[in-house]
Design a protein around this motif. Structure first.
Motif, mmCIF file in Angstrom:
data_model
loop_
_atom_site.group_PDB
_atom_site.id
_atom_site.type_symbol
_atom_site.label_atom_id
_atom_site.label_comp_id
_atom_site.label_asym_id
_atom_site.label_seq_id
_atom_site.Cartn_x
_atom_site.Cartn_y
_atom_site.Cartn_z
ATOM 1 N N GLY A 116 0.855 -1.173 0.000
ATOM 2 C CA GLY A 116 0.000 0.000 0.000
ATOM 3 C C GLY A 116 0.889 1.219 0.000
ATOM 4 O O GLY A 116 2.012 1.187 0.515
ATOM 5 N N ARG A 121 -3.011 1.802 4.373
ATOM 6 C CA ARG A 121 -3.247 0.718 3.431
ATOM 7 C C ARG A 121 -2.275 -0.440 3.645
ATOM 8 O O ARG A 121 -2.666 -1.612 3.678
ATOM 9 N N HIS A 122 -1.007 -0.128 3.775
ATOM 10 C CA HIS A 122 -0.003 -1.174 3.913
ATOM 11 C C HIS A 122 -0.146 -1.909 5.247
ATOM 12 O O HIS A 122 -0.141 -3.145 5.286
ATOM 13 N N ASN A 159 -6.242 -3.609 -3.615
ATOM 14 C CA ASN A 159 -5.217 -2.571 -3.807
ATOM 15 C C ASN A 159 -4.903 -2.272 -5.269
ATOM 16 O O ASN A 159 -3.948 -1.556 -5.568
ATOM 17 N N ASP A 162 -4.486 1.275 -6.111
ATOM 18 C CA ASP A 162 -3.366 1.933 -5.440
ATOM 19 C C ASP A 162 -2.051 1.649 -6.165
ATOM 20 O O ASP A 162 -1.021 2.235 -5.834
#
Length: 378
Positions: A116, A121-122, A159, A162
């Motif tokens: 991410g 996100r990550h 993802n 992203d």
């Protein structure tokens, strides 16, 4: 085809401090009591050294930094003439001192996972807060120490949009490679995490354009279709794409243009590596590739959970050369469904791990490929 493995993935341990949603190894916090000992690891290296040429050695886990003898093992491999890379977790173990130790031991490259483009996100994907920050710090440490680094990204439905932001990070950080892995539903990963077949095609076509325009060195993992797409695009034939492809292109049209590059998909057997780590044509699960588990089990790949043998009982060379699953996988004409008649089966062949995960048959057709072979067109 591939009488010796070109690349060996070696899971030194399944111990890891993270709890990633897609973890193939279902990693645990503590080391397994039956892990290969240091002396046994030296023996593995001696066995692998019998292959000619020597395979590229990728040390992985779990998190190999959880082993106190990691530097000793890398030193031994280096002394035996191996080019070795290591993929570890973004934790507090990846200190400047540890990276200096790895460099002195002879490691050629490190791989850091970025799934991410920001912390939220990550860290959500990796299951531990602070992982993004620690991964970025590991990259900065690698740059200071002078170890080439690549960024690994696992592609899921969550993802995909992203990816342009992660590509931007790769370019800004000057990663030597972006390894884009398309999730395989094994371990903790679920089938619903996989992109659709059309999304596969769209992302792979976009990666082709991204590499050609920016010069970013890109590799796809568990998505050998990129080799087909490379050959199609090189001769001016555009695969069938959807709106996602154009959306991804729009989000990266402001990236700086780099030296026009030839993508490292394997379609032409090209390599852009500048650190001595190359790739070869047609490598896939069990075909020029093998995986060694933390307890010595041999698999065609880490994502195809079928044991071909154990190196505590039989030699690695004997297992790779003679076990039924490796013999089958080395022959692309044994593939079933559309993969078996596809004109690209010798350079692609689809993910055998994904075929097994979805159909229960490692020779079945790749379930996430929309391409229709010429012989099946009406």
């Amino acid at each position: 085809m591939h009488p010796s493995p070109f690349i060996v993935f070696w899971e030194l341990t399944r111990a890891c401090m993270l709890a990633c949603k897609h973890c193939r190894a279902k990693a645990i916090r503590k080391r397994h009591p039956k892990e290969l000992t240091t002396e046994e690891c030296f023996g593995v290296i001696e066995q692998l050294a019998e292959f000619n040429p020597k395979p590229l050695l990728i040390i992985t886990g779990g998190d190999p930094l959880m082993r106190e003898d990691i530097a000793e093992i890398i030193v031994y491999a280096s002394q035996k003439g191996f080019r070795a890379a290591i993929a570890f977790s973004g934790t507090e173990r990846a200190t400047m001192g540890k990276l200096e130790e790895l460099k002195d031991a002879g490691i050629a490259r490190i791989a850091v996972s970025i799934d991410g483009s920001d912390e939220e996100r990550h860290d959500s994907f990796r299951g531990v807060r602070g992982t993004f920050r620690m991964s970025m710090q590991a990259i900065e440490n690698a740059k200071k120490v002078g170890i080439p680094f690549q960024i690994n990204t696992t592609v899921t439905r969550d993802n995909i949009k992203d990816l342009p932001n992660i590509a931007r990070l790769c370019i800004e950080l000057e990663a030597i490679m972006w390894d884009v892995f398309f999730v395989v539903p094994t371990g903790r990963a679920k089938a619903e995490m996989m992109p659709t077949p059309q999304q596969f095609e769209d992302v792979l076509c976009w990666l082709y354009d991204l590499s050609r325009r920016t010069g970013l060195n890109i590799k796809s993992s568990a998505a050998t279709h990129l080799r087909r797409i490379e050959l199609m695009r090189d001769r001016g034939e555009m695969p069938v794409v959807s709106e996602l492809y154009w959306w991804l292109l729009d989000r990266t049209d402001d990236l700086p243009e780099g030296k026009a590059s030839q993508i490292v998909a394997g379609g032409h057997g090209r390599s852009l590596s500048t650190d001595g780590i190359r790739r070869s044509v047609g490598i896939t699960d069990g075909r020029g590739m093998l995986f060694i588990s933390h307890i010595g089990e041999i698999y065609p790949s880490g994502f195809l959970p079928l044991v071909a043998g154990n190196l505590r009982e039989r030699s690695v060379a004997e297992i790779y050369s003679n076990s039924e699953i490796f013999v089958n996988l080395r022959d692309p004409d044994r593939l079933k469904g559309k993969c078996g008649v596809c004109e690209y089966r010798k350079i692609c062949g689809g993910s055998r791990a994904r075929a097994y995960a979805i159909f229960g048959d490692y020779l079945a057709e790749e379930p996430c490929c929309i391409y229709v072979p010429k012989t099946l067109r009406t």
